[in-house]
Write an enzyme that holds these catalytic residues in place. Structure first.
Site, PDB file in Angstrom:
ATOM      1  N   ASP A   1       6.924  46.343  41.097  1.00 41.26           N
ATOM      2  CA  ASP A   1       7.080  47.356  42.057  1.00 41.26           C
ATOM      3  C   ASP A   1       5.631  47.684  42.127  1.00 41.26           C
ATOM      4  OD1 ASP A   1       9.661  47.690  42.221  1.00 41.26           O
ATOM      5  OD2 ASP A   1       9.847  49.006  40.571  1.00 41.26           O
TER       6      ASP A   1
ATOM      7  N   LYS B   1      16.987  51.747  44.330  1.00 42.06           N
ATOM      8  CA  LYS B   1      17.815  51.075  43.538  1.00 42.06           C
ATOM      9  C   LYS B   1      18.144  52.012  42.549  1.00 42.06           C
ATOM     10  CE  LYS B   1      13.558  49.400  41.160  1.00 42.06           C
ATOM     11  NZ  LYS B   1      13.003  48.504  40.278  1.00 42.06           N
TER      12      LYS B   1
END
Length: 377
Positions: free
Chosen positions: A221, A275
């Site tokens: 990320d 998510k």
């Protein structure tokens, strides 16, 4: 330093309020430490070389400005600047490098109120990640330390810092309030083959964090918010990683009022991502992405996944995702990628507003689950 005369020593001690009027029958009183007196009065302190890390940690509350100049930090050691005095400035100069050891880290930690941590032009924090990278990240192989821990900061600034070759996660930002992160560079581009879990920024339990002018080359990320409120990111660049992410959102957490805007996403696994952990009960609300340019996506352009950590393609509905806004999301994904995939739990995704979402390349999904009716997949 040895002083040339007793007279100078006496004068210094007197000015510090140590030497008073003589008493009638003085006893054998031990002399106070002149070294301690000088340290207490210090304002600007410079630490360098192979022992500077230790002196900096020990003297950190005696200095209003701490200059870390070309430090060499030994293996298995945290450069600890936690619990600094209010208003302390920390300045990195030259190259600060850490030795190799398998441990959890962090390599550097800082906390306090009204703290500024700044990198001078040309300065580098070198994690020497190539010594750890084995393609496994945190899933096995060598135990890899996290890099920069910023915990319990209030009304503070991180500015102009360059991190190179982080062994694992670069910035862990936890429990902060009103933090500005500006003109930061994370360059893990050398880890393209073997780097993994080299997250740029991980945000937890934080409020009012403002990012601007951040550039990240990494293999996970670019930035993710696991829990927190009032997070704002603008004018960024991310390459090679896993996108600007909400989550993974775990049980009992809240993510609210997060904005990403005006950012170029290059060669990402996915660029826009939410998510949530399978089976978790939590809340995600008021999430906005705007002005995002996607230049290549290996898996997806936009991904909403409510089965994270569970059975793939079987989303659960314990985490609500409400008021999810996308505006002006443009670009392309790779030929084998999917433009958009949404897999929500039954009834858990609502009040979404998307406009000018235009992606090319790859393919369109035919398996989106429980998406709001107004959203095209």
């Amino acid at each position: 330093m040895l002083l040339p005369s007793v007279t100078i020593l006496t004068a210094l001690l007197a000015s510090a309020g140590v030497v008073g009027n003589p008493v009638a029958a003085p006893g054998p009183t031990p002399a106070p430490s002149l070294k301690d007196t000088i340290i207490r009065r210090a304002a600007n302190c410079t630490f360098s070389g192979s022992i500077g890390y230790s002196l900096a940690s020990k003297s950190k509350t005696s200095c209003s400005t701490i200059v870390l100049s070309s430090l060499t930090v030994p293996s298995g050691v945290t450069l600890n600047l936690e619990k600094l005095n209010t208003g302390t400035n920390v300045i990195f100069q030259g190259t600060t490098a850490w030795g190799y050891e398998q441990w959890e880290g962090p390599l550097f930690s800082v906390s306090g109120n009204q703290i500024t941590v700044r990198g001078d032009p040309g300065s580098i924090l070198d994690g020497q990640g190539t010594l750890w990278w084995d393609g496994l990240g945190g899933a096995g192989g060598k135990i890899k330390p996290k890099f920069f821990r910023a915990n319990d900061l209030t009304d503070s600034i991180l500015e102009g810092i360059t991190i190179r070759n982080a062994p694992k996660n670069s910035f862990s930002i936890n429990g902060v309030t009103r933090l500005t992160v500006k003109n930061i560079t994370i360059d893990d581009s050398a880890g393209t083959s073997n780097g993994k879990n080299t997250d740029g920024f991980n945000i937890n339990n934080s409020d009012q964090v403002y990012f601007t002018g951040v550039k990240v080359w990494n293999q996970d990320d670019c930035m993710n918010v696991n829990s927190g409120t009032n997070i704002y990111w603008t004018n960024g660049f991310c390459s090679g990683g896993h996108g600007l992410s909400i989550g993974s959102v775990a049980n009992g957490t809240v993510v609210r009022n997060v904005t990403f805007e005006n950012t170029i996403m290059e060669k990402q696994q996915q660029s826009v991502r939410i998510k949530t952990v399978s089976g978790a009960v939590a809340s995600v609300a008021d999430i906005s992405y705007s002005g995002i340019t996607i230049n290549g996506g290996t898996d997806y352009g936009i991904l909403v996944d409510q089965s994270y950590g569970g059975t793939k393609h079987e989303p659960t509905n314990g985490v609500t995702i409400t008021n999810f806004q996308l505006r002006n999301i443009t670009g392309y994904v790779d030929s084998g990628a999917t433009q958009i995939l949404i897999e929500c739990g039954s009834g858990s995704c609502s009040n979404w507003s998307w406009s000018n979402v235009k992606l090319t390349g790859g393919k369109q999904s035919t398996t989106c689950l429980n998406k709001p009716s107004s959203i095209s997949c």
